[in-house]
Scaffold this motif. Structure first.
Motif, PDB file in Angstrom:
ATOM      1  N   ARG A 112       0.834  -1.208   0.000  1.00 36.54           N
ATOM      2  CA  ARG A 112       0.000   0.000   0.000  1.00 36.54           C
ATOM      3  C   ARG A 112       0.863   1.250   0.000  1.00 36.54           C
ATOM      4  NH1 ARG A 112      -2.321   1.912   5.448  1.00 36.54           N
ATOM      5  NH2 ARG A 112      -0.094   2.436   5.490  1.00 36.54           N
ATOM      6  N   ILE A 158     -10.346   5.825 -10.350  1.00 36.92           N
ATOM      7  CA  ILE A 158      -9.292   5.280 -11.197  1.00 36.92           C
ATOM      8  C   ILE A 158      -9.889   4.763 -12.498  1.00 36.92           C
ATOM      9  CG2 ILE A 158      -7.533   3.483 -11.403  1.00 36.92           C
ATOM     10  CD1 ILE A 158      -6.722   5.547  -9.402  1.00 36.92           C
ATOM     11  N   SER A 174       2.636   3.218 -12.858  1.00 33.45           N
ATOM     12  CA  SER A 174       1.628   3.556 -11.857  1.00 33.45           C
ATOM     13  C   SER A 174       0.346   2.773 -12.095  1.00 33.45           C
ATOM     14  CB  SER A 174       1.334   5.056 -11.886  1.00 33.45           C
ATOM     15  OG  SER A 174       2.463   5.811 -11.523  1.00 33.45           O
ATOM     16  N   VAL A 231      -6.433   9.163 -13.124  1.00 31.30           N
ATOM     17  CA  VAL A 231      -6.997   9.244 -11.785  1.00 31.30           C
ATOM     18  C   VAL A 231      -7.681  10.596 -11.639  1.00 31.30           C
ATOM     19  CG1 VAL A 231      -4.791  10.087 -10.845  1.00 31.30           C
ATOM     20  CG2 VAL A 231      -6.510   9.142  -9.291  1.00 31.30           C
ATOM     21  N   LEU A 245       2.327   1.949  -3.424  1.00 28.71           N
ATOM     22  CA  LEU A 245       1.342   2.562  -4.321  1.00 28.71           C
ATOM     23  C   LEU A 245       1.084   4.005  -3.906  1.00 28.71           C
ATOM     24  CD1 LEU A 245      -0.685   2.390  -6.621  1.00 28.71           C
ATOM     25  CD2 LEU A 245      -2.363   1.466  -4.986  1.00 28.71           C
ATOM     26  N   LEU A 291       1.804   7.060  -6.495  1.00 24.42           N
ATOM     27  CA  LEU A 291       0.756   7.974  -6.959  1.00 24.42           C
ATOM     28  C   LEU A 291       1.055   9.409  -6.544  1.00 24.42           C
ATOM     29  CD1 LEU A 291      -2.498   5.893  -6.330  1.00 24.42           C
ATOM     30  CD2 LEU A 291      -1.304   6.296  -8.495  1.00 24.42           C
ATOM     31  N   TRP A 308      -2.563  -3.853  -7.049  1.00 25.50           N
ATOM     32  CA  TRP A 308      -3.170  -3.577  -5.743  1.00 25.50           C
ATOM     33  C   TRP A 308      -4.637  -4.014  -5.718  1.00 25.50           C
ATOM     34  CZ3 TRP A 308      -2.195  -2.849  -0.904  1.00 25.50           C
ATOM     35  CH2 TRP A 308      -3.112  -2.205  -0.068  1.00 25.50           C
ATOM     36  N   ASN A 360      -4.972   5.512 -19.022  1.00 26.72           N
ATOM     37  CA  ASN A 360      -5.092   5.347 -17.581  1.00 26.72           C
ATOM     38  C   ASN A 360      -5.056   6.717 -16.913  1.00 26.72           C
ATOM     39  OD1 ASN A 360      -4.770   2.375 -17.793  1.00 26.72           O
ATOM     40  ND2 ASN A 360      -2.668   2.919 -18.405  1.00 26.72           N
ATOM     41  N   LEU A 374      -9.088   3.952  -2.120  1.00 26.09           N
ATOM     42  CA  LEU A 374      -8.074   3.162  -2.813  1.00 26.09           C
ATOM     43  C   LEU A 374      -6.947   2.785  -1.866  1.00 26.09           C
ATOM     44  CD1 LEU A 374      -7.013   2.057  -5.557  1.00 26.09           C
ATOM     45  CD2 LEU A 374      -5.789   4.234  -5.816  1.00 26.09           C
ATOM     46  N   VAL A 409      -1.506   0.014  -9.646  1.00 29.18           N
ATOM     47  CA  VAL A 409      -2.913   0.047  -9.232  1.00 29.18           C
ATOM     48  C   VAL A 409      -3.582  -1.289  -9.545  1.00 29.18           C
ATOM     49  CG1 VAL A 409      -5.157   1.113  -9.642  1.00 29.18           C
ATOM     50  CG2 VAL A 409      -3.117   2.545  -9.484  1.00 29.18           C
ATOM     51  N   ARG A 410      -3.312  -1.840 -10.734  1.00 28.30           N
ATOM     52  CA  ARG A 410      -3.898  -3.137 -11.103  1.00 28.30           C
ATOM     53  C   ARG A 410      -3.481  -4.220 -10.109  1.00 28.30           C
ATOM     54  NH1 ARG A 410      -2.539  -1.279 -16.434  1.00 28.30           N
ATOM     55  NH2 ARG A 410      -4.426  -0.946 -17.697  1.00 28.30           N
ATOM     56  N   VAL A 444     -11.802   4.009  -5.393  1.00 28.35           N
ATOM     57  CA  VAL A 444     -11.550   3.071  -6.490  1.00 28.35           C
ATOM     58  C   VAL A 444     -12.206   3.568  -7.772  1.00 28.35           C
ATOM     59  CG1 VAL A 444     -11.949   0.718  -7.310  1.00 28.35           C
ATOM     60  CG2 VAL A 444     -11.283   1.113  -4.917  1.00 28.35           C
TER      61      VAL A 444
END
Length: 281
Positions: A123, A149, A175, A157, A126, A130, A182, A155, A195, A179-180, A146
């Motif tokens: 976590r 995203i 990045s 945010v 990530l 980010l 995670w 891609n 997230l 995320v994928r 979530v």
């Protein structure tokens, strides 16, 4: 006022009422406008700086909250207008603005890399990825849900900034992959879920983000000893993003848009990714 301003005002009066009880033996339900005089207010501000070790900037933020209340009270309590006017005369404190530091790209990547393979470590990786990719404020990064995203051919945010402003920023490939990974690790996360939650499922706090960043910086200092002499806050990471964009050739106006400064319009979308990449390769 925005919810964050209201929360700041609330915190100010929690501190002020606690100070009144400790130093004047005034319970919060017994305090009157006449008690909020210039002498009391000056003592409270000194207490913030000396006892609580607040910065001058924080002191002035607290004073601004009290002033807002006093101006409100002046229109409703004319009997204490003299006390209120004297309290409003307590000045803001001048201070020199320090130059905000920043991390070189290699240093920032080293900070990102130190996260472990535990759930918390993944976590944190990530989180830091980010933060560096987007240059988001702490309040913006912990508010990401979530559903904010978008993963696909492009891609991105969506960040919820000050004053209800929103902006969409592109995510670099590393990045987006982070995320994928995670979300694959945490299938229980739904669209409205934060997230980056804590173990209790609630969003991380500002203090939690600062603490995790500091631990990562301390670990990365083994590779870059100069980090030991630096004070690295989430705002320094934000500034590092700005410097990376500038060094990659981005226009300053575009950087302001990227960071969500006042000149950015609500709902703005940044379409140019520049050459900012948080890949460790």
């Amino acid at each position: 006022m925005s919810p964050r301003t209201v929360a700041s005002y609330r915190d100010t009066f929690v501190l002020l009422l606690r100070f009144a009880e400790e130093t004047r033996r005034l319970p919060d339900h017994g305090m009157r406008i006449a008690d909020l005089n210039a002498r009391f207010l000056a003592d409270f501000l000194d207490h913030l700086e000396v006892r609580r070790h607040n910065s001058v900037r924080s002191r002035n933020v607290r004073l601004a909250a009290v002033r807002a209340f006093l101006k409100f009270a002046a229109r409703r309590d004319p009997d204490n207008l003299g006390v209120i006017e004297n309290a409003l005369a307590v000045p803001m404190k001048r201070f020199e603005r320090k130059m905000v530091g920043y991390l070189q790209r290699e240093q920032m990547l080293a900070v990102i890399e130190v996260a472990t393979d535990t759930w918390i470590g993944q976590r944190d990786r990530l989180l830091l990825t980010l933060m560096f990719n987007t240059g988001a404020r702490v309040s913006e990064i912990i508010d990401v849900r979530v559903a904010d995203i978008v993963l696909g051919p492009t891609n991105s945010v969506r960040l919820h900034g000050k004053g209800g402003k929103q902006r969409s920023l592109p995510l670099c490939k590393s990045s987006a992959q982070a995320v994928r990974d995670w979300l694959h690790l945490n299938p229980q996360l739904r669209d409205k879920s934060p997230l980056l939650p804590g173990r209790d499922g609630h969003p991380m706090t500002r203090a939690n983000v600062a603490q995790r960043l500091q631990l990562a910086v301390e670990a990365a200092s083994a590779r870059y000893p100069q980090l030991e002499r630096m004070s690295v806050s989430p705002h320094v990471v934000r500034h590092s993003t700005a410097m990376s964009l500038l060094q990659s050739g981005a226009d300053p106006c575009e950087i302001a848009l990227w960071l969500g400064h006042k000149r950015a319009q609500p709902g703005a979308v940044v379409t140019r990714h520049s050459r900012l990449d948080v890949s460790t390769q």
